[in-house]
Design a protein around this motif. Structure first.
Motif, short mmCIF file in Angstrom:
data_model
loop_
_atom_site.label_atom_id
_atom_site.label_comp_id
_atom_site.label_asym_id
_atom_site.label_seq_id
_atom_site.Cartn_x
_atom_site.Cartn_y
_atom_site.Cartn_z
N TRP A 199 -1.68 3.69 -13.78
CA TRP A 199 -1.00 2.35 -13.86
C TRP A 199 -0.57 1.75 -12.49
O TRP A 199 -0.50 0.44 -12.56
CB TRP A 199 0.06 2.43 -15.01
CG TRP A 199 1.01 3.15 -14.73
CD1 TRP A 199 1.29 4.38 -15.00
CD2 TRP A 199 2.13 3.21 -13.83
NE1 TRP A 199 2.35 5.21 -14.65
CE2 TRP A 199 3.03 4.29 -13.84
CE3 TRP A 199 2.79 1.90 -13.16
CZ2 TRP A 199 4.38 4.71 -13.00
CZ3 TRP A 199 3.71 2.16 -12.33
CH2 TRP A 199 4.66 3.43 -12.05
N THR A 200 -0.49 2.56 -11.41
CA THR A 200 0.10 2.17 -10.26
C THR A 200 -0.83 0.76 -9.46
O THR A 200 -0.11 0.13 -8.73
CB THR A 200 0.49 3.48 -9.29
OG1 THR A 200 -0.66 4.17 -9.29
CG2 THR A 200 1.68 3.89 -9.55
N TRP A 201 -2.24 0.96 -9.92
CA TRP A 201 -3.24 0.00 -9.26
C TRP A 201 -2.40 -1.27 -9.52
O TRP A 201 -2.94 -2.28 -8.65
CB TRP A 201 -4.52 0.36 -9.67
CG TRP A 201 -4.52 0.31 -11.21
CD1 TRP A 201 -4.47 1.29 -11.95
CD2 TRP A 201 -4.84 -0.69 -12.00
NE1 TRP A 201 -4.68 1.06 -13.44
CE2 TRP A 201 -4.93 -0.40 -13.31
CE3 TRP A 201 -5.00 -2.20 -11.65
CZ2 TRP A 201 -5.41 -1.40 -14.35
CZ3 TRP A 201 -5.51 -3.09 -12.73
CH2 TRP A 201 -5.29 -2.46 -14.16
N VAL A 255 0.62 -1.24 -0.17
CA VAL A 255 -0.10 -0.12 -0.01
C VAL A 255 0.86 1.38 -0.02
O VAL A 255 0.65 2.21 -0.72
CB VAL A 255 -0.99 0.03 1.25
CG1 VAL A 255 -1.80 1.35 1.26
CG2 VAL A 255 -1.96 -1.15 1.27
N ILE A 256 1.98 1.24 0.91
CA ILE A 256 2.76 2.34 0.85
C ILE A 256 3.40 2.69 -0.54
O ILE A 256 3.57 3.86 -1.06
CB ILE A 256 3.76 2.17 2.04
CG1 ILE A 256 3.10 2.30 3.38
CG2 ILE A 256 4.74 3.43 1.87
CD1 ILE A 256 4.14 1.62 4.55
N ALA A 257 3.99 1.45 -0.93
CA ALA A 257 4.67 1.62 -2.34
C ALA A 257 3.45 2.25 -3.45
O ALA A 257 4.10 3.10 -4.19
CB ALA A 257 5.06 0.06 -2.72
N TYR A 258 2.28 1.72 -3.06
CA TYR A 258 1.36 2.07 -4.12
C TYR A 258 1.40 3.82 -4.02
O TYR A 258 1.35 4.47 -5.08
CB TYR A 258 -0.14 1.61 -4.10
CG TYR A 258 -1.12 2.27 -4.51
CD1 TYR A 258 -1.29 2.18 -5.76
CD2 TYR A 258 -1.96 3.16 -3.88
CE1 TYR A 258 -2.30 2.59 -6.58
CE2 TYR A 258 -3.20 3.52 -4.47
CZ TYR A 258 -3.36 3.56 -5.80
OH TYR A 258 -4.33 3.86 -6.38
N PHE A 259 1.40 4.37 -3.02
CA PHE A 259 1.03 5.77 -2.68
C PHE A 259 2.30 6.39 -3.26
O PHE A 259 2.54 7.50 -3.89
CB PHE A 259 0.76 6.05 -1.33
CG PHE A 259 -0.72 5.93 -1.05
CD1 PHE A 259 -1.65 6.66 -1.72
CD2 PHE A 259 -1.09 4.90 -0.01
CE1 PHE A 259 -2.82 6.49 -1.43
CE2 PHE A 259 -2.49 4.84 0.04
CZ PHE A 259 -3.47 5.48 -0.39
N ILE A 260 3.44 5.87 -2.91
CA ILE A 260 4.61 6.57 -3.10
C ILE A 260 4.84 6.55 -4.76
O ILE A 260 5.33 7.71 -5.45
CB ILE A 260 6.01 5.88 -2.63
CG1 ILE A 260 6.02 6.01 -1.14
CG2 ILE A 260 7.35 6.41 -3.24
CD1 ILE A 260 6.94 5.37 -0.33
#
Lengths: 324, 121
Positions: free
Chosen positions: A300-302, A285-290
């Motif tokens: 595309w990050t999803w 989840v953190i990686a997704y936000f960053i």
């Protein structure tokens, strides 16, 4: 005689039940009873005979050591395990069956509360006090349903010891398999009945839409649908829970020989799941936000969640197989 | 009565020896041991079954379910070829052990001192 029997029962209480130990228990008891009878024949009193027999029993640790059975006192930090006998197994089946039935009834109750309110409102255009009465009736039914969920949920949370490996003797395993086979027919019937009811539940809704008649409103159609679907779900939940109980017991029931190993694997799996829940997904989840903020890549990050989902299994297996 | 420590190493051999005379079961064997030694030695229940377990593991005896007697089904034991072989070795060993123990613990001290005395002269 009963004193000797009790004595042996007491001694064997901490000994894991296997074909071997059961035979041993039977043999030793027979021996001791022979000895007791012989002593009595020689003229010993009941009290004396029992005294001699028990004095000549010896030290059970010596025997268990020879048989390679870890006695509880030696406790080589081997995980403790349970032996489930037929009584325990039927108990779990009963709890699961009852829980399935009650949860199914709870769902039916909720849906009936909701459905009947919609049906009455749609069909008879209730207003004023009758409407409030109907509303109250619906709320009572829903509360009843929720109450059933809570009660059964708590009852089921007491059965966790069935959800990790335990010792299942061959004869009990056969008994389980036979009973599962016997239940298979009712299970199939219930699934078919459940599916049929759920599919049919759409028909009042369709009918009401097609008819477009003031005598059968769409609201009433939805209400009837809810009640029929509730009935279908009852079939699913009850038979599904009961069937699942057999699956749980058969997959967690292990032979005596491998129980320690199975428990180790189970422990590792639990740890892996813990790591995945507490560390792996938060990191994702953190990686997704960053990633999303830094590269402004919301489009595309999803995908990271899709990849994360795919990798979850791999990571779990990594943990479980390591040191296996 | 004899201390069980002294005799510990011989229990397996006792049982093999008795079984070499014919198949038998738990109580009969322990009774036989008691009777033949005039009650000087009686084998404990757990010692008996430890020995059975060990002998079975080593392939010296085999267990088989016997006929029902007095309403009870008994497990019978039979000595195997390996068991007979092992028993023979143990019998030889015992002959030597008997001499050794007797020489050190038994009544032959006199001879030893006589020899010692003669050597000192």
């Amino acid at each position: 005689m009963n004193t000797i029997r009790d004595y042996i029962e007491q001694i064997f209480k901490t000994v894991p039940l296997t074909k071997e130990t059961l035979q041993l228990k039977t043999d030793m008891l027979a021996n001791m009873e022979d000895k007791y009878l012989a002593l009595k024949e020689e003229g010993a009193s009941e009290h004396e005979a029992i005294g001699v027999v028990i004095a000549e029993f010896g030290n059970v640790d010596e025997l268990l050591e020879e048989m390679g059975i870890g006695h509880s006192s030696s406790g080589d930090d081997l995980p403790s395990f349970q032996v489930m006998e037929q009584e325990d197994l039927s108990n779990y089946l009963m709890i699961k069956g009852k829980a399935g039935m009650n949860i199914g009834l709870g769902i039916l109750s909720c849906l009936t509360g909701l459905g009947s309110l919609l049906l009455l409102r749609g069909q008879f255009n209730l207003r004023g006090i009758p409407l409030y009465a109907g509303l109250l009736f619906a709320i009572v039914l829903i509360a009843l349903g929720v109450g059933l969920f809570i009660v059964e949920g708590m009852r089921l949370s007491d059965t966790t010891h069935y959800h990790k490996p335990f010792v299942l003797r061959d004869e009990d395993k056969n008994w389980l398999e036979e009973n599962r086979q016997l239940y298979k027919r009712s299970y199939s019937f219930s699934i078919v009945a459940g599916v049929t009811l759920c599919i049919l539940s759409f028909s009042p809704l369709f009918l009401s839409i097609i008819l477009q008649s003031p005598r059968f409103s769409v609201l009433a159609g939805v209400g009837m649908m809810a009640i029929m679907a509730g009935l279908g779900v009852l079939f699913f939940v009850y038979s599904g829970n009961y069937w699942n109980a057999f699956t749980v017991l058969l997959s967690n029931g292990k032979p005596m020989e491998t129980i320690h190993e199975d428990l180790m694997i189970h422990k590792r799996k639990e740890r892996a799941q813990h790591i995945i829940e507490q560390i792996y997904w938060p990191i994702i989840v953190i990686a997704y936000f960053i990633l999303s903020y830094v590269f402004n890549g919301w489009g595309w990050t999803w995908l990271i969640f899709v990849v994360g989902g795919l990798l979850e299994e791999v990571i779990e297996n990594l943990f479980v197989n390591k040191r296996a | 009565m004899i201390s069980s420590d002294t005799i510990r190493g011989y229990n397996d051999t006792f049982l093999l020896s008795l079984l070499s005379e014919g198949d038998s079961y738990g109580y009969a064997l322990s009774k036989e041991i008691k009777d033949r030694t005039d009650g000087k030695y009686s084998i404990k229940e757990t010692t008996l079954y430890s020995a059975f377990t060990r002998l079975k593991k080593n392939g010296f005896i085999e267990a088989y379910p016997g006929d029902e007697t007095q309403g009870r089904k008994r497990t019978y034991y039979r000595i195997t070829k390996d068991g007979i072989h092992y028993l023979k070795e143990k019998q030889k060993e015992w002959e030597i052990t008997k001499i050794v123990v007797d020489q050190l613990v038994g009544g032959k001290k006199g001879e030893y001192y006589k020899r010692l005395h003669r050597a000192n002269l």
